[in-house]
Design a protein around this motif. Structure first.
Motif, PDB file in Angstrom:
ATOM      1  N   THR A  98       0.812  -1.218   0.000  1.00 19.17           N
ATOM      2  CA  THR A  98       0.000   0.000   0.000  1.00 19.17           C
ATOM      3  C   THR A  98       0.844   1.266   0.000  1.00 19.17           C
ATOM      4  OG1 THR A  98      -0.183  -0.189   2.422  1.00 19.17           O
ATOM      5  CG2 THR A  98      -2.033  -1.005   1.119  1.00 19.17           C
ATOM      6  N   ALA A  99       2.158   1.123   0.109  1.00 20.15           N
ATOM      7  CA  ALA A  99       3.042   2.298   0.063  1.00 20.15           C
ATOM      8  C   ALA A  99       3.258   2.809  -1.355  1.00 20.15           C
ATOM      9  CB  ALA A  99       4.395   1.959   0.693  1.00 20.15           C
ATOM     10  N   TYR A 100       2.732   2.127  -2.372  1.00 16.19           N
ATOM     11  CA  TYR A 100       3.065   2.522  -3.742  1.00 16.19           C
ATOM     12  C   TYR A 100       2.632   3.947  -4.097  1.00 16.19           C
ATOM     13  CZ  TYR A 100      -1.738   1.668  -5.326  1.00 16.19           C
ATOM     14  OH  TYR A 100      -3.097   1.739  -5.495  1.00 16.19           O
ATOM     15  N   PRO A 101       1.477   4.481  -3.607  1.00 13.32           N
ATOM     16  CA  PRO A 101       1.169   5.880  -3.955  1.00 13.32           C
ATOM     17  C   PRO A 101       2.207   6.857  -3.404  1.00 13.32           C
ATOM     18  CG  PRO A 101      -0.781   4.756  -3.126  1.00 13.32           C
ATOM     19  CD  PRO A 101       0.388   3.881  -2.820  1.00 13.32           C
ATOM     20  N   LEU A 102       2.776   6.532  -2.242  1.00 14.11           N
ATOM     21  CA  LEU A 102       3.807   7.382  -1.654  1.00 14.11           C
ATOM     22  C   LEU A 102       5.085   7.331  -2.492  1.00 14.11           C
ATOM     23  CD1 LEU A 102       3.283   6.310   2.062  1.00 14.11           C
ATOM     24  CD2 LEU A 102       2.279   8.274   0.882  1.00 14.11           C
ATOM     25  N   LEU A 103       5.420   6.147  -2.986  1.00 18.20           N
ATOM     26  CA  LEU A 103       6.599   6.020  -3.838  1.00 18.20           C
ATOM     27  C   LEU A 103       6.392   6.750  -5.164  1.00 18.20           C
ATOM     28  CD1 LEU A 103       7.446   2.273  -3.161  1.00 18.20           C
ATOM     29  CD2 LEU A 103       8.772   4.256  -2.436  1.00 18.20           C
ATOM     30  N   ILE A 104       5.164   6.709  -5.679  1.00 20.12           N
ATOM     31  CA  ILE A 104       4.859   7.450  -6.903  1.00 20.12           C
ATOM     32  C   ILE A 104       5.098   8.939  -6.696  1.00 20.12           C
ATOM     33  CG2 ILE A 104       2.972   8.207  -8.413  1.00 20.12           C
ATOM     34  CD1 ILE A 104       1.863   5.390  -8.294  1.00 20.12           C
ATOM     35  N   ALA A 105       4.596   9.451  -5.562  1.00 20.98           N
ATOM     36  CA  ALA A 105       4.790  10.874  -5.270  1.00 20.98           C
ATOM     37  C   ALA A 105       6.265  11.216  -5.101  1.00 20.98           C
ATOM     38  CB  ALA A 105       4.010  11.250  -4.005  1.00 20.98           C
ATOM     39  N   ALA A 106       7.003  10.344  -4.405  1.00 26.21           N
ATOM     40  CA  ALA A 106       8.420  10.615  -4.146  1.00 26.21           C
ATOM     41  C   ALA A 106       9.253  10.557  -5.423  1.00 26.21           C
ATOM     42  CB  ALA A 106       8.959   9.618  -3.123  1.00 26.21           C
ATOM     43  N   LEU A 107       8.900   9.651  -6.347  1.00 25.95           N
ATOM     44  CA  LEU A 107       9.687   9.472  -7.563  1.00 25.95           C
ATOM     45  C   LEU A 107       9.231  10.357  -8.717  1.00 25.95           C
ATOM     46  CD1 LEU A 107       9.999   5.566  -7.558  1.00 25.95           C
ATOM     47  CD2 LEU A 107      11.769   7.228  -6.972  1.00 25.95           C
ATOM     48  N   SER A 108       8.133  11.080  -8.536  1.00 25.69           N
ATOM     49  CA  SER A 108       7.645  11.933  -9.623  1.00 25.69           C
ATOM     50  C   SER A 108       8.641  13.037  -9.952  1.00 25.69           C
ATOM     51  CB  SER A 108       6.291  12.552  -9.254  1.00 25.69           C
ATOM     52  OG  SER A 108       6.408  13.370  -8.098  1.00 25.69           O
ATOM     53  N   GLY A 109       9.478  13.415  -8.971  1.00 31.91           N
ATOM     54  CA  GLY A 109      10.497  14.430  -9.222  1.00 31.91           C
ATOM     55  C   GLY A 109      11.605  13.922 -10.126  1.00 31.91           C
ATOM     56  N   PRO A 110      12.368  12.887  -9.703  1.00 31.66           N
ATOM     57  CA  PRO A 110      13.480  12.414 -10.539  1.00 31.66           C
ATOM     58  C   PRO A 110      13.054  11.818 -11.871  1.00 31.66           C
ATOM     59  CG  PRO A 110      13.160  10.987  -8.628  1.00 31.66           C
ATOM     60  CD  PRO A 110      12.329  12.197  -8.396  1.00 31.66           C
ATOM     61  N   ILE A 111      11.853  11.246 -11.961  1.00 34.96           N
ATOM     62  CA  ILE A 111      11.436  10.594 -13.203  1.00 34.96           C
ATOM     63  C   ILE A 111      10.698  11.563 -14.137  1.00 34.96           C
ATOM     64  CG2 ILE A 111       9.949   8.803 -14.192  1.00 34.96           C
ATOM     65  CD1 ILE A 111      10.652   7.014 -11.902  1.00 34.96           C
ATOM     66  N   LEU A 112       9.798  12.381 -13.574  1.00 41.46           N
ATOM     67  CA  LEU A 112       8.996  13.283 -14.408  1.00 41.46           C
ATOM     68  C   LEU A 112       9.395  14.746 -14.267  1.00 41.46           C
ATOM     69  CD1 LEU A 112       5.406  11.769 -13.983  1.00 41.46           C
ATOM     70  CD2 LEU A 112       7.058  11.380 -15.810  1.00 41.46           C
ATOM     71  N   GLY A 113      10.355  15.029 -13.391  1.00 41.48           N
ATOM     72  CA  GLY A 113      10.808  16.396 -13.242  1.00 41.48           C
ATOM     73  C   GLY A 113       9.848  17.302 -12.504  1.00 41.48           C
ATOM     74  N   GLU A 114       8.983  16.740 -11.659  1.00 43.68           N
ATOM     75  CA  GLU A 114       8.024  17.534 -10.896  1.00 43.68           C
ATOM     76  C   GLU A 114       8.567  17.828  -9.502  1.00 43.68           C
ATOM     77  OE1 GLU A 114       4.434  15.342 -10.763  1.00 43.68           O
ATOM     78  OE2 GLU A 114       4.033  15.495 -12.920  1.00 43.68           O
ATOM     79  N   ARG A 115       8.075  18.914  -8.927  1.00 39.73           N
ATOM     80  CA  ARG A 115       8.376  19.216  -7.527  1.00 39.73           C
ATOM     81  C   ARG A 115       7.231  18.745  -6.650  1.00 39.73           C
ATOM     82  NH1 ARG A 115       9.477  25.277  -6.549  1.00 39.73           N
ATOM     83  NH2 ARG A 115       9.567  24.450  -4.422  1.00 39.73           N
ATOM     84  N   VAL A 116       7.583  18.095  -5.569  1.00 38.58           N
ATOM     85  CA  VAL A 116       6.579  17.614  -4.623  1.00 38.58           C
ATOM     86  C   VAL A 116       6.517  18.591  -3.464  1.00 38.58           C
ATOM     87  CG1 VAL A 116       5.909  15.720  -3.086  1.00 38.58           C
ATOM     88  CG2 VAL A 116       7.004  15.232  -5.293  1.00 38.58           C
ATOM     89  N   GLY A 117       5.311  19.067  -3.149  1.00 39.42           N
ATOM     90  CA  GLY A 117       5.139  20.040  -2.080  1.00 39.42           C
ATOM     91  C   GLY A 117       5.472  19.476  -0.709  1.00 39.42           C
ATOM     92  N   TRP A 118       5.715  20.388   0.229  1.00 37.78           N
ATOM     93  CA  TRP A 118       6.154  19.950   1.556  1.00 37.78           C
ATOM     94  C   TRP A 118       5.095  19.129   2.275  1.00 37.78           C
ATOM     95  CZ3 TRP A 118       3.423  21.458   5.884  1.00 37.78           C
ATOM     96  CH2 TRP A 118       2.559  22.560   5.738  1.00 37.78           C
ATOM     97  N   ARG A 119       3.826  19.363   1.996  1.00 33.21           N
ATOM     98  CA  ARG A 119       2.771  18.579   2.640  1.00 33.21           C
ATOM     99  C   ARG A 119       2.851  17.115   2.229  1.00 33.21           C
ATOM    100  NH1 ARG A 119       0.555  23.437   1.134  1.00 33.21           N
ATOM    101  NH2 ARG A 119      -0.492  24.682   2.740  1.00 33.21           N
ATOM    102  N   ARG A 120       3.063  16.905   0.953  1.00 30.71           N
ATOM    103  CA  ARG A 120       3.151  15.518   0.488  1.00 30.71           C
ATOM    104  C   ARG A 120       4.455  14.858   0.938  1.00 30.71           C
ATOM    105  NH1 ARG A 120       1.268  14.471  -5.570  1.00 30.71           N
ATOM    106  NH2 ARG A 120       1.857  16.595  -6.087  1.00 30.71           N
ATOM    107  N   TRP A 121       5.535  15.625   1.075  1.00 33.27           N
ATOM    108  CA  TRP A 121       6.768  15.049   1.613  1.00 33.27           C
ATOM    109  C   TRP A 121       6.557  14.599   3.055  1.00 33.27           C
ATOM    110  CZ3 TRP A 121      10.220  12.794  -0.908  1.00 33.27           C
ATOM    111  CH2 TRP A 121      10.708  13.267  -2.126  1.00 33.27           C
ATOM    112  N   LEU A 122       5.784  15.380   3.830  1.00 36.38           N
ATOM    113  CA  LEU A 122       5.469  14.955   5.199  1.00 36.38           C
ATOM    114  C   LEU A 122       4.663  13.659   5.189  1.00 36.38           C
ATOM    115  CD1 LEU A 122       4.566  18.322   7.002  1.00 36.38           C
ATOM    116  CD2 LEU A 122       6.616  16.913   7.310  1.00 36.38           C
ATOM    117  N   ALA A 123       3.699  13.577   4.255  1.00 36.00           N
ATOM    118  CA  ALA A 123       2.900  12.354   4.155  1.00 36.00           C
ATOM    119  C   ALA A 123       3.767  11.170   3.752  1.00 36.00           C
ATOM    120  CB  ALA A 123       1.771  12.554   3.139  1.00 36.00           C
ATOM    121  N   ILE A 124       4.700  11.399   2.820  1.00 34.30           N
ATOM    122  CA  ILE A 124       5.607  10.328   2.401  1.00 34.30           C
ATOM    123  C   ILE A 124       6.448   9.851   3.582  1.00 34.30           C
ATOM    124  CG2 ILE A 124       7.633   9.827   0.978  1.00 34.30           C
ATOM    125  CD1 ILE A 124       6.415  11.775  -1.104  1.00 34.30           C
ATOM    126  N   GLY A 125       6.965  10.803   4.358  1.00 33.63           N
ATOM    127  CA  GLY A 125       7.745  10.440   5.538  1.00 33.63           C
ATOM    128  C   GLY A 125       6.925   9.650   6.539  1.00 33.63           C
TER     129      GLY A 125
END
Length: 332
Positions: free
Chosen positions: A142-169
Protein backbone atom coordinates in the motif's frame (compact mmCIF):
# COMPACT_ATOMS: atom_id res chain seq x y z
CA UNK A 1 -0.91 28.68 1.65
CA UNK A 2 -0.84 26.87 -1.68
CA UNK A 3 1.87 24.38 -2.50
CA UNK A 4 4.46 25.28 -5.13
CA UNK A 5 3.18 25.12 -8.68
CA UNK A 6 5.65 22.34 -9.39
CA UNK A 7 3.51 20.11 -7.18
CA UNK A 8 0.67 20.20 -9.66
CA UNK A 9 -0.28 17.59 -12.22
CA UNK A 10 -2.56 17.91 -15.21
CA UNK A 11 -6.01 16.51 -14.34
CA UNK A 12 -6.10 13.95 -17.16
CA UNK A 13 -2.61 12.71 -16.32
CA UNK A 14 -3.46 12.45 -12.64
CA UNK A 15 -6.64 10.52 -13.33
CA UNK A 16 -4.86 8.08 -15.63
CA UNK A 17 -2.11 7.52 -13.08
CA UNK A 18 -4.60 6.98 -10.26
CA UNK A 19 -6.59 4.64 -12.49
CA UNK A 20 -3.58 2.55 -13.40
CA UNK A 21 -2.55 2.41 -9.77
CA UNK A 22 -5.91 1.09 -8.66
CA UNK A 23 -5.81 -1.83 -11.04
CA UNK A 24 -2.24 -2.84 -10.53
CA UNK A 25 -2.60 -2.76 -6.78
CA UNK A 26 -4.07 -6.18 -7.34
CA UNK A 27 -0.91 -7.26 -9.14
CA UNK A 28 -2.63 -7.48 -12.48
CA UNK A 29 -2.37 -5.43 -15.67
CA UNK A 30 -4.63 -2.35 -15.76
CA UNK A 31 -7.67 -2.01 -17.98
CA UNK A 32 -8.50 0.84 -20.30
CA UNK A 33 -8.47 4.36 -18.92
CA UNK A 34 -11.96 5.66 -18.14
CA UNK A 35 -14.20 7.69 -20.36
CA UNK A 36 -15.79 9.39 -17.35
CA UNK A 37 -19.39 10.32 -17.95
CA UNK A 38 -19.48 12.93 -15.22
CA UNK A 39 -22.97 11.95 -14.05
CA UNK A 40 -23.04 12.62 -10.32
CA UNK A 41 -25.96 10.35 -9.46
CA UNK A 42 -24.03 7.37 -10.86
CA UNK A 43 -21.00 7.85 -8.62
CA UNK A 44 -22.57 5.64 -5.95
CA UNK A 45 -22.86 2.77 -8.40
CA UNK A 46 -19.27 3.31 -9.48
CA UNK A 47 -18.13 3.12 -5.86
CA UNK A 48 -20.14 -0.09 -5.37
CA UNK A 49 -18.46 -1.62 -8.41
CA UNK A 50 -15.04 -0.54 -7.11
CA UNK A 51 -15.71 -2.26 -3.78
CA UNK A 52 -16.86 -5.40 -5.61
CA UNK A 53 -13.74 -5.27 -7.77
CA UNK A 54 -11.53 -5.01 -4.71
CA UNK A 55 -13.23 -8.07 -3.23
CA UNK A 56 -12.64 -10.05 -6.43
CA UNK A 57 -9.01 -8.90 -6.52
CA UNK A 58 -8.62 -10.24 -2.98
CA UNK A 59 -9.90 -13.66 -4.06
CA UNK A 60 -7.56 -13.50 -7.06
CA UNK A 61 -4.65 -13.04 -4.71
CA UNK A 62 -5.83 -15.96 -2.59
CA UNK A 63 -5.88 -18.28 -5.62
CA UNK A 64 -2.49 -16.90 -6.70
CA UNK A 65 -1.06 -17.77 -3.31
CA UNK A 66 -2.66 -21.22 -3.44
CA UNK A 67 -1.18 -22.00 -6.86
CA UNK A 68 2.10 -20.21 -6.13
CA UNK A 69 2.74 -22.52 -3.20
CA UNK A 70 2.62 -25.54 -5.54
CA UNK A 71 4.13 -24.22 -8.77
CA UNK A 72 6.72 -21.62 -9.84
CA UNK A 73 5.28 -18.14 -9.51
CA UNK A 74 6.32 -17.26 -13.05
CA UNK A 75 4.32 -20.23 -14.37
CA UNK A 76 1.17 -19.04 -12.61
CA UNK A 77 1.68 -15.51 -13.93
CA UNK A 78 2.44 -16.76 -17.45
CA UNK A 79 -0.84 -18.64 -17.77
CA UNK A 80 -2.73 -15.66 -16.33
CA UNK A 81 -1.10 -13.35 -18.88
CA UNK A 82 -1.94 -15.64 -21.79
CA UNK A 83 -5.61 -15.40 -20.89
CA UNK A 84 -5.32 -11.71 -20.15
CA UNK A 85 -3.73 -11.06 -23.56
CA UNK A 86 -6.80 -12.58 -25.22
CA UNK A 87 -8.98 -10.32 -23.08
CA UNK A 88 -6.91 -7.30 -24.11
CA UNK A 89 -7.26 -8.13 -27.80
CA UNK A 90 -11.01 -8.57 -27.43
CA UNK A 91 -11.44 -5.29 -25.55
CA UNK A 92 -9.18 -3.22 -27.80
CA UNK A 93 -10.84 -4.60 -30.95
CA UNK A 94 -14.06 -2.93 -29.83
CA UNK A 95 -12.42 0.49 -29.45
CA UNK A 96 -12.27 3.10 -32.25
CA UNK A 97 -9.57 2.10 -34.72
CA UNK A 98 -9.36 -1.41 -33.32
CA UNK A 99 -6.11 -3.34 -33.19
CA UNK A 100 -4.57 -1.35 -36.04
CA UNK A 101 -4.73 1.82 -33.93
CA UNK A 102 -3.64 0.08 -30.72
CA UNK A 103 -0.40 -1.17 -32.24
CA UNK A 104 0.76 2.33 -33.21
CA UNK A 105 2.72 3.85 -30.34
CA UNK A 106 5.04 6.83 -30.31
CA UNK A 107 7.05 5.32 -27.45
CA UNK A 108 7.53 1.60 -28.21
CA UNK A 109 10.57 1.13 -25.94
CA UNK A 110 8.82 2.68 -22.95
CA UNK A 111 5.66 0.70 -23.60
CA UNK A 112 7.65 -2.55 -23.73
CA UNK A 113 9.47 -1.55 -20.54
CA UNK A 114 6.14 -0.92 -18.80
CA UNK A 115 4.88 -4.36 -19.74
CA UNK A 116 8.11 -6.02 -18.60
CA UNK A 117 8.15 -4.17 -15.27
CA UNK A 118 4.59 -5.22 -14.53
CA UNK A 119 5.40 -8.86 -15.27
CA UNK A 120 8.33 -8.82 -12.85
CA UNK A 121 6.23 -7.02 -10.23
CA UNK A 122 3.35 -9.47 -10.59
CA UNK A 123 5.64 -12.50 -10.34
CA UNK A 124 7.38 -11.15 -7.24
CA UNK A 125 3.98 -10.36 -5.74
CA UNK A 126 2.86 -13.99 -6.04
CA UNK A 127 6.15 -15.12 -4.48
CA UNK A 128 5.66 -12.63 -1.65
CA UNK A 129 2.18 -14.02 -1.02
CA UNK A 130 3.73 -17.44 -0.45
CA UNK A 131 6.66 -16.25 1.70
CA UNK A 132 5.03 -13.44 3.70
CA UNK A 133 1.30 -14.02 3.36
CA UNK A 134 -1.51 -11.93 1.93
CA UNK A 135 -1.84 -9.58 4.90
CA UNK A 136 1.81 -8.61 5.25
CA UNK A 137 2.36 -8.30 1.50
CA UNK A 138 -0.57 -5.98 0.95
CA UNK A 139 0.20 -3.95 4.06
CA UNK A 140 3.63 -3.11 2.62
CA UNK A 141 2.43 -2.78 -0.97
CA UNK A 142 0.00 0.00 0.00
CA UNK A 143 3.04 2.30 0.06
CA UNK A 144 3.06 2.52 -3.74
CA UNK A 145 1.17 5.88 -3.96
CA UNK A 146 3.81 7.38 -1.65
CA UNK A 147 6.60 6.02 -3.84
CA UNK A 148 4.86 7.45 -6.90
CA UNK A 149 4.79 10.87 -5.27
CA UNK A 150 8.42 10.61 -4.15
CA UNK A 151 9.69 9.47 -7.56
CA UNK A 152 7.64 11.93 -9.62
CA UNK A 153 10.50 14.43 -9.22
CA UNK A 154 13.48 12.41 -10.54
CA UNK A 155 11.44 10.59 -13.20
CA UNK A 156 9.00 13.28 -14.41
CA UNK A 157 10.81 16.40 -13.24
CA UNK A 158 8.02 17.53 -10.90
CA UNK A 159 8.38 19.22 -7.53
CA UNK A 160 6.58 17.61 -4.62
CA UNK A 161 5.14 20.04 -2.08
CA UNK A 162 6.15 19.95 1.56
CA UNK A 163 2.77 18.58 2.64
CA UNK A 164 3.15 15.52 0.49
CA UNK A 165 6.77 15.05 1.61
CA UNK A 166 5.47 14.95 5.20
CA UNK A 167 2.90 12.35 4.16
CA UNK A 168 5.61 10.33 2.40
CA UNK A 169 7.74 10.44 5.54
CA UNK A 170 4.81 9.35 7.70
CA UNK A 171 4.08 6.51 5.30
CA UNK A 172 7.61 5.17 5.56
CA UNK A 173 7.35 5.32 9.34
CA UNK A 174 4.30 3.10 8.91
CA UNK A 175 6.35 0.69 6.77
CA UNK A 176 9.00 0.50 9.52
CA UNK A 177 6.27 -0.27 12.06
CA UNK A 178 5.04 -3.10 9.83
CA UNK A 179 8.53 -4.52 9.36
CA UNK A 180 9.33 -4.12 13.08
CA UNK A 181 13.12 -4.20 12.57
CA UNK A 182 14.91 -5.64 15.55
CA UNK A 183 11.73 -7.20 16.91
CA UNK A 184 11.48 -10.03 14.41
CA UNK A 185 13.67 -11.55 11.73
CA UNK A 186 12.96 -9.81 8.43
CA UNK A 187 11.31 -12.12 5.92
CA UNK A 188 12.55 -12.19 2.33
CA UNK A 189 8.92 -11.78 1.33
CA UNK A 190 8.87 -8.35 3.02
CA UNK A 191 11.69 -7.20 0.77
CA UNK A 192 9.85 -8.59 -2.23
CA UNK A 193 6.65 -6.78 -1.24
CA UNK A 194 8.47 -3.46 -0.96
CA UNK A 195 10.25 -4.09 -4.27
CA UNK A 196 6.84 -4.75 -5.82
CA UNK A 197 5.61 -1.39 -4.56
CA UNK A 198 8.71 0.29 -5.98
CA UNK A 199 8.41 -1.43 -9.38
CA UNK A 200 4.74 -0.59 -9.60
CA UNK A 201 5.42 3.04 -8.71
CA UNK A 202 7.90 3.23 -11.60
CA UNK A 203 5.39 1.48 -13.83
CA UNK A 204 2.73 4.01 -12.84
CA UNK A 205 5.00 6.95 -13.58
CA UNK A 206 5.94 5.47 -16.96
CA UNK A 207 2.23 5.07 -17.66
CA UNK A 208 1.79 8.73 -16.90
CA UNK A 209 4.73 9.55 -19.16
CA UNK A 210 3.48 7.63 -22.21
CA UNK A 211 -0.05 9.01 -21.75
CA UNK A 212 1.27 12.34 -23.04
CA UNK A 213 1.73 10.78 -26.49
CA UNK A 214 -0.30 7.55 -26.57
CA UNK A 215 -4.01 7.16 -25.81
CA UNK A 216 -5.12 4.69 -23.14
CA UNK A 217 -6.17 2.18 -25.80
CA UNK A 218 -2.56 1.91 -26.98
CA UNK A 219 -1.11 1.61 -23.47
CA UNK A 220 -3.68 -1.03 -22.56
CA UNK A 221 -2.77 -3.11 -25.61
CA UNK A 222 0.97 -2.89 -25.03
CA UNK A 223 0.60 -3.69 -21.32
CA UNK A 224 -1.10 -6.98 -22.11
CA UNK A 225 0.81 -8.04 -25.21
CA UNK A 226 4.31 -6.93 -24.16
CA UNK A 227 3.66 -8.48 -20.76
CA UNK A 228 2.55 -11.78 -22.26
CA UNK A 229 5.62 -11.96 -24.49
CA UNK A 230 7.96 -11.04 -21.62
CA UNK A 231 6.55 -13.56 -19.17
CA UNK A 232 6.61 -16.29 -21.83
CA UNK A 233 10.31 -15.68 -22.47
CA UNK A 234 10.99 -15.77 -18.72
CA UNK A 235 8.75 -18.65 -17.78
CA UNK A 236 8.40 -21.09 -20.67
CA UNK A 237 11.38 -23.13 -19.47
CA UNK A 238 9.58 -23.74 -16.19
CA UNK A 239 6.49 -25.08 -17.89
CA UNK A 240 4.85 -28.06 -16.25
CA UNK A 241 1.38 -29.47 -16.46
CA UNK A 242 -0.83 -28.62 -13.54
CA UNK A 243 -2.67 -31.31 -11.63
CA UNK A 244 -6.28 -31.70 -12.83
CA UNK A 245 -7.74 -29.99 -9.76
CA UNK A 246 -5.24 -27.14 -10.07
CA UNK A 247 -6.41 -26.44 -13.61
CA UNK A 248 -9.80 -25.75 -12.02
CA UNK A 249 -8.23 -23.24 -9.62
CA UNK A 250 -6.31 -21.66 -12.49
CA UNK A 251 -9.47 -21.36 -14.56
CA UNK A 252 -11.24 -19.69 -11.65
CA UNK A 253 -8.29 -17.33 -11.23
CA UNK A 254 -8.41 -16.32 -14.89
CA UNK A 255 -12.20 -15.85 -14.84
CA UNK A 256 -11.89 -13.70 -11.73
CA UNK A 257 -9.22 -11.64 -13.48
CA UNK A 258 -11.43 -10.95 -16.49
CA UNK A 259 -14.47 -10.22 -14.32
CA UNK A 260 -12.56 -7.83 -12.05
CA UNK A 261 -11.10 -5.87 -14.95
CA UNK A 262 -14.47 -5.61 -16.67
CA UNK A 263 -16.04 -4.32 -13.45
CA UNK A 264 -13.19 -1.88 -13.01
CA UNK A 265 -13.72 -0.52 -16.51
CA UNK A 266 -17.41 -0.08 -15.77
CA UNK A 267 -16.65 1.64 -12.45
CA UNK A 268 -14.46 4.22 -14.14
CA UNK A 269 -17.12 4.86 -16.76
CA UNK A 270 -19.50 5.82 -13.96
CA UNK A 271 -17.33 7.90 -11.63
CA UNK A 272 -14.11 9.90 -11.53
CA UNK A 273 -10.88 8.20 -10.56
CA UNK A 274 -10.34 10.54 -7.61
CA UNK A 275 -13.70 9.48 -6.15
CA UNK A 276 -13.03 5.76 -6.58
CA UNK A 277 -9.38 5.42 -5.56
CA UNK A 278 -9.96 5.55 -1.76
CA UNK A 279 -12.28 2.54 -2.02
CA UNK A 280 -9.54 0.48 -3.66
CA UNK A 281 -7.99 0.26 -0.20
CA UNK A 282 -10.88 -1.99 0.87
CA UNK A 283 -8.87 -4.77 -0.76
CA UNK A 284 -6.55 -4.67 2.24
CA UNK A 285 -9.54 -5.45 4.47
CA UNK A 286 -10.68 -8.35 2.30
CA UNK A 287 -7.23 -9.93 2.03
CA UNK A 288 -6.86 -9.64 5.79
CA UNK A 289 -10.04 -11.65 6.32
CA UNK A 290 -9.02 -14.25 3.73
CA UNK A 291 -5.47 -14.47 5.04
CA UNK A 292 -6.60 -15.04 8.61
CA UNK A 293 -9.61 -17.29 7.98
CA UNK A 294 -8.36 -19.35 5.02
CA UNK A 295 -4.57 -19.44 5.36
CA UNK A 296 -4.29 -19.12 9.13
CA UNK A 297 -2.21 -15.94 9.00
CA UNK A 298 -1.77 -13.91 12.19
CA UNK A 299 -2.84 -10.27 12.16
CA UNK A 300 -0.17 -8.66 14.32
CA UNK A 301 -0.92 -5.29 15.92
CA UNK A 302 2.18 -3.65 14.42
CA UNK A 303 0.90 -4.59 10.95
CA UNK A 304 -2.52 -3.11 11.68
CA UNK A 305 -1.07 0.14 13.02
CA UNK A 306 1.56 0.45 10.30
CA UNK A 307 -0.91 -0.29 7.51
CA UNK A 308 -3.34 2.31 8.92
CA UNK A 309 -0.57 4.93 8.83
CA UNK A 310 0.46 4.02 5.29
CA UNK A 311 -3.13 4.09 4.01
CA UNK A 312 -3.81 7.42 5.72
CA UNK A 313 -0.67 8.91 4.19
CA UNK A 314 -1.60 7.56 0.77
CA UNK A 315 -5.10 9.00 0.99
CA UNK A 316 -3.64 12.36 1.98
CA UNK A 317 -1.36 12.44 -1.09
CA UNK A 318 -4.35 11.60 -3.30
CA UNK A 319 -6.37 14.37 -1.64
CA UNK A 320 -3.58 16.89 -2.21
CA UNK A 321 -3.36 15.85 -5.86
CA UNK A 322 -7.11 16.38 -6.19
CA UNK A 323 -6.91 19.81 -4.52
CA UNK A 324 -4.18 21.01 -6.86
CA UNK A 325 -6.00 19.60 -9.91
CA UNK A 326 -9.19 21.43 -8.89
CA UNK A 327 -7.18 24.59 -8.40
CA UNK A 328 -5.86 24.25 -11.95
CA UNK A 329 -9.36 23.82 -13.30
CA UNK A 330 -10.57 26.95 -11.53
CA UNK A 331 -7.59 28.91 -12.88
CA UNK A 332 -6.14 29.83 -9.48
Amino acid sequence: MAEPTGDRAMPDDQNRLTYAATAAAAAAPPPLAPATLGVKDRTGLGIALMCATSLIFAFQDAFSRLLGSEYPSVLVVMIRYWVFALFVIAMVSRQPGGLRRAVRTKRPKTQILRGALLVVETTLMVEAFVRLGLVGTHAIFTAYPLLIAALSGPILGERVGWRRWLAIGAGFVGILIILNPGGTELNLGAGMAFLCALLFAIYGLLTRHVSRDDPAQVSFFWTGIAGAVTVTVLGIRQWEWLAPVDWIWMAILCVLGIASHWLLIRAYELAEASALQPFAYTQLVWVSFIGVLVFGEVLHMNVVIGAAIVVAAGLFTLWRARVTANRLRSGE
